[in-house]
Scaffold this motif. Structure first.
Motif: not given
Length: 46
Positions: A4-7, A44-46, A11-15
Motif C-alpha cells: 500500500i505504501r509503495n502504491f 524527491r517528493s515521495v 501515485r504521488a510520483y506520477r501525480d
C-alpha cells in the motif's frame, strides 16, 4: 502494508510528474525547474 505504501508513493510520483509536465516552459522557469529535472523532483517528493 508495504504494498500500500509503495502504491501511494508511486501515485504521488506520477501525480507530481503529470502536474509539472502540464506547465509551460515559462512557468517551469519561474519555479527554477527545467523539463529534464521533473522526474528527479518527483522522486524527491515521495
Amino acid at each position: 502494508m508495504n504494498l500500500i505504501r509503495n502504491f501511494r508513493n508511486w501515485r504521488a510520483y506520477r501525480d507530481t510528474v503529470n502536474e509539472l509536465g502540464r506547465l509551460s516552459n515559462r512557468e517551469l522557469a519561474d519555479l527554477g525547474i527545467n523539463r529534464g529535472e521533473i522526474a528527479a523532483i518527483a522522486r524527491r517528493s515521495v
